[in-house]
Design a protein around this motif. Structure first.
Motif, PDB file in Angstrom:
ATOM      1  N   GLY A 182      -6.063   6.189  78.300  1.00  0.00           N
ATOM      2  CA  GLY A 182      -5.000   6.281  77.305  1.00  0.00           C
ATOM      3  C   GLY A 182      -4.984   5.101  76.353  1.00  0.00           C
ATOM      4  N   GLU A 183      -5.819   4.101  76.594  1.00  0.00           N
ATOM      5  CA  GLU A 183      -5.938   2.956  75.696  1.00  0.00           C
ATOM      6  C   GLU A 183      -6.729   3.354  74.451  1.00  0.00           C
ATOM      7  OE1 GLU A 183      -6.428  -0.804  78.610  1.00  0.00           O
ATOM      8  OE2 GLU A 183      -7.684   0.922  79.106  1.00  0.00           O
ATOM      9  N   ASN A 230      -8.493   7.794  74.678  1.00  0.00           N
ATOM     10  CA  ASN A 230      -7.383   8.733  74.655  1.00  0.00           C
ATOM     11  C   ASN A 230      -7.908  10.165  74.765  1.00  0.00           C
ATOM     12  OD1 ASN A 230      -5.173  10.426  73.865  1.00  0.00           O
ATOM     13  ND2 ASN A 230      -4.248   8.689  72.788  1.00  0.00           N
ATOM     14  N   TYR A 287      -4.367  -2.388  83.457  1.00  0.00           N
ATOM     15  CA  TYR A 287      -4.027  -2.352  82.033  1.00  0.00           C
ATOM     16  C   TYR A 287      -3.660  -3.769  81.606  1.00  0.00           C
ATOM     17  CZ  TYR A 287      -3.858   2.758  82.173  1.00  0.00           C
ATOM     18  OH  TYR A 287      -4.184   4.095  82.295  1.00  0.00           O
ATOM     19  N   TYR A 329       1.186   4.630  78.484  1.00  0.00           N
ATOM     20  CA  TYR A 329      -0.148   5.222  78.456  1.00  0.00           C
ATOM     21  C   TYR A 329      -0.153   6.554  79.203  1.00  0.00           C
ATOM     22  CZ  TYR A 329      -1.552   0.463  77.218  1.00  0.00           C
ATOM     23  OH  TYR A 329      -1.669  -0.759  76.618  1.00  0.00           O
TER      24      TYR A 329
END
Length: 352
Positions: A82-83, A87, A319, A325
């Motif tokens: 999700g960074e 994504n 993270y 995220y």
């Protein structure tokens, strides 16, 4: 004895033929087996997140290691954190409207001629022309020069800060190209060198060049730079390529043939006449990059964390930046003719 030998030869020949038939039959059976569809097993898979002590949670800090725990044993698992660059929703995205920005550095040396470097943009340049001669792709310089002359070039030199002399590279500053984005067409960016006869002609060095698509969420994607079209670069760890550069001059406007020298990944350099005596004629030379899609972005990618031969019950991840995220796991079972897949998402809050 002769008859006995003859009979042995016949029997041997029959054995060979029988063996051949058996081999052919085996191969046919193998081919049938290869072509037979194998049913794929439906994926059974789920994900939860927990702290190191085993406590289930979706809230962590940047100092924590998130433990993703799995149920089921799919053949393959791919993880999207999700960074930026990872994504899941952007895995097929190739364009996004942002703010296109150009920047570079220059060094001016030799001579005192003014206005010898221009920064230009065109959306109707027809590109570098080529011919195929005896099967070899060859550049058509005359047609390329004609295309340069026929194109409409917008002069944006005033948007850049250029070197006025010295040995230290001067940054151009960020040059906004949003007005060209509105045209909805790919663009070409050019440096045009002009020099007059009679006095020492300038030398220009251009380096640290990039065109970036800066999106509203703060992510920035390099879409062009000084790399050749076959030299890759990365955005958030994902490989991509730029359009590269072409250099050209019209001998009718550059009798002394002063040309841009392009070095992959490094620089563009042009040196005119180094003495007044050598400056027997004017010079004009072009370095052109494009076509450039100002909306281009690099598709995001996940990380393959499990292959068919492995067993994976959990996966740790850290993270480093606070935020929210969507951690996504794409799991699948695969055969030669079918795939069964499932996507699981865990929304995490990461505190500083």
């Amino acid at each position: 004895m002769v008859i006995h030998s003859y009979i042995k030869k016949i029997l041997k020949s029959k054995n060979i033929m029988r063996t051949r038939y058996l081999v052919i039959a085996a191969l046919l059976l193998a081919c049938v087996a290869c072509n037979k569809d194998i049913a794929v097993k439906p994926v059974t898979f789920d994900v939860t997140s927990a702290k190191n002590n085993g406590t289930a949670s979706t809230t962590f800090s940047t100092k924590d290691t998130v433990q993703f725990n799995f149920t089921g044993n799919p053949d393959m698992i791919t993880f999207f954190s999700g960074e930026p660059g990872k994504n899941y929703d952007y895995r097929n995205r190739v364009s996004a409207t942002g703010t296109p920005q150009l920047q570079f550095s220059t060094i001016l040396a030799n001579g005192t001629q003014s206005g010898s470097l221009s920064l230009l943009v065109s959306s109707d340049f027809k590109g570098v022309a080529t011919n195929t001669i005896y099967g070899v792709l060859t550049r058509d310089t005359a047609t390329t020069n004609a295309n340069i002359a026929a194109a409409t070039w917008s002069d944006i030199t005033s948007r850049a800060t250029l070197s006025t002399g010295g040995t230290t590279a001067v940054a151009s500053g960020i040059i906004d190209l949003s007005d060209f984005l509105k045209q909805g067409k790919p663009v070409y960016i050019a440096f045009k060198y002009t020099a007059t006869a009679g006095t020492i002609q300038n030398k220009w060095t251009i380096s640290a060049l990039s065109v970036n698509n800066v999106l509203a969420d703060g992510t920035s994607y390099t879409i062009a730079n000084l790399n050749a079209p076959t030299t890759s670069f990365t955005n958030y760890g994902n490989i991509t390529y730029g359009p590269g550069w072409a250099v050209s001059y019209d001998p009718a406007k550059n009798a002394n043939k002063y040309a841009w020298v392009y070095t992959d990944k490094t620089s563009l350099v042009i040196t005119g006449a180094t003495t007044a005596a050598l400056a027997t004629g004017p010079a004009e030379a072009w370095a052109i990059m494009g076509p450039i899609d100002l909306t281009k972005v690099t598709p995001d990618m996940g990380v393959a964390i499990k292959a068919i031969s492995a067993t994976l019950s959990s996966y740790p991840y850290n993270y480093t930046t606070a935020g929210t995220y969507n951690a996504v796991f794409s799991a699948s079972n695969n055969t030669n003719s079918a795939t069964s897949s499932v996507v699981k998402k865990v929304t995490l809050t990461i505190n500083p």
